[in-house]
Enzyme design. Sequence first.
Site, PDB file in Angstrom:
ATOM      1  N   GLU A 247     -27.187  21.565 -44.738  1.00 62.01           N
ATOM      2  CA  GLU A 247     -27.286  20.148 -45.051  1.00 62.01           C
ATOM      3  C   GLU A 247     -26.536  19.806 -46.322  1.00 62.01           C
ATOM      4  OE1 GLU A 247     -30.683  16.686 -45.451  1.00 62.01           O
ATOM      5  OE2 GLU A 247     -31.307  18.764 -45.519  1.00 62.01           O
ATOM      6  N   ASN A 366     -31.036  15.996 -56.576  1.00 64.81           N
ATOM      7  CA  ASN A 366     -30.019  16.598 -57.434  1.00 64.81           C
ATOM      8  C   ASN A 366     -30.636  17.362 -58.597  1.00 64.81           C
ATOM      9  OD1 ASN A 366     -28.323  15.442 -55.626  1.00 64.81           O
ATOM     10  ND2 ASN A 366     -27.064  14.355 -57.134  1.00 64.81           N
TER      11      ASN A 366
END
Lengths: 383, 338
Positions: A247, A366
């Site tokens: 992904e 992130n």
Amino acid sequence: MDLTYSAPEAAFRAEARAWLDANVGPFRDASSNTADGFAKLREWDRLLFDARLSAVSWPEEYGGRGASLWEWLIFEEEYWAAAAPQRNSQNGIFLLAPTLFEFGTNEQRGRILPKMASGEEVWAQGWSEPNAGSDLAGLRSRAERVVEDGRGGWRLFGQKTWCSRGAFCDRLFGLFRSDPTAERHRGLTYLMVDLRAEGVEVRPVQVLDGEEGFAEVFFDGAFVPDQDVIGEPNDGWAVAMATASSERGLTLRSPGRFLATADRLVELWRARGDRSDPAVADSVVRAWMDAQAYQLFTQQAVSVLMAGEDKKMGAEASLNKVWWSELDLSIHEAALGLLGDEAQLDSDWLRGFEFALAGPIYAGTNEIQRNVIAQRLLGLPRG
Amino acid sequence: MNFAFTEDQMAFRDAVRTLLEKECPPEVVRARWEGKPTEVWASLSDMGVVGMTAPEDAGGLGMDELDLVLVLEECGRAALPEPIVEHAAVVIPALREGGGKTAQRWLPMLAAGEAVATAGLGEAPLVPDADRAALLLDDHDGCLHAVEMSACELTPLDSIDRGRPLFAAAWYAEKDTKVEADFELAFDRAALGASAQLLGLADRMISMTVEHSKEREQFGRAIGSFQAVQHRLADALLRLEFARPVVYRAAYAVARPGECAPADRSLRVSMAKAYAGDAATDAARAALQIHGAIGYSWEFDLHLFMKRAWSLAAAYGDGSFHRRRVGDWLQQREDSDA
């Protein structure tokens, strides 16, 4: 080093471009986050599948062309340059399919992949739960082992949430806790669930732009047969991590998508920007360069993968994910800056901006990626 | 398509790294700061590095920018206090292409490392290491000239990086100083060479900082286990790892003129310089912050690398200059197919 394309690669690019130009028109504006748009995009997947362009890198027996990673990148460049729509089937093709190729059985691949690529069965992902986001191993949805009328399988209980396009999808893949006594990363099983089955309730959830792009899914004893377990029972964590690597690695967000958006940003700048404003110019140039850098980084990564045995990226995939998600935001922020007062109005750029805002959150935030970079690439100690 | 270096290119890179680890530790950089002579140029000459871009018939290795870029990265990692970019990446190729008597006379000496060349290219030419050099390549009215240093009047400048001391050079352009080579190409080569060194510098400063943050303990644990420190270093690595392929792509553009028009070559080089400069200055900033006060001290080696990064980030066009060049290219380009 040789950065030229071969004649067959160039021919493939020309074929893809011509086909997309001829076919994409009626589908450009369809949104996979609305019922109508989703239905329309099933037709789009079917058209792509019939032209064997739905999943070009898959083997021919499942409807692909056995394309190389280079050809896949070429296809993606052409796909996004043609302003083709976001695919309904992206979670299936980019996340579940790589998992099936690595861990699935031949029976599963034959049964699942062609319908996935043709849009007949569209897949949602079921990772997050109300209390398991970044800390995915904290998930609580249960799979209880049963044998009923001689049929082995699992009964599911609990809740998944933030399932993209889940309100319209047919099936869901995800992790369920099958051994509650085991340590948290063990005792999880990777299952594929029919969202129309008895004991499954799907509730749409509106996302930032107001469309029903998410769903929450409730399980109250829904049955999953043994044939829909991927890998070994209680070994789902390892299987899922392989998917997670796909992904955020190469397959989910190819450079072509951002190159096309960055080129549209430059068109916008040339058409209506104040060319003498150095701050505006700098924001456009930085965003455009970031897309080029992403393409080059990907080409470098593909060269390594093509030369080696292992066709997967390791922790480097985290660098990739941080870069493309922040790059997508930079492009859209620069565009909204060019629109000035009109940035207050709904537009493709605004929609794109809202979608880009999700990038640093999904597929592992992130912050989690930066932890991975620091600990696995730089070798810093865990906190 | 294959965006990878050959085994040979990487083996040469590794050999240069090994040599510089041995022969160019920080003490050697400091010696240059103090104006003392160093031995490292001779070792690099023996290895063929200094003359690698010279033609084989002049005693060189006949290599191109793709071979050179990895080697220059290593020179950056060591903060090599020598004008290797100007000598090997700029002057030798310009003389090779310009030909004539100057090339005949100088190429064998430059290839062997017996003479050192430097360059002063750009709007406000600051000539690095002119005290070490016998030959200067400079530009005048858009043309390149090669001038013997003995014919130049040198003024030493107060340079932030004394491992790369800068000079102003006054000289007279004459008919026989002219070199028939392209100024824009020479400038792009200098910017590319600086970019490659900046990658090595960023890598070095990140490594130093990772080691420090694994050792240094505060609040009873290694500071490298704190997320604030981890994320700062992760960002520095991110910038470096995305600058890398941009610099390699620029090296390819310079090395393969047949595949790349001059304007596209300059575009590639500008992207490289902008990214490499940002990567190195960002790594410097993170390195200093994470080292804390020790990093701010003269005695500690970090400043040798940090100052080289600042110097090279500003040399041959800084980030703004190169992003402007990219912007001009984007404004002018015809809508072309990918």
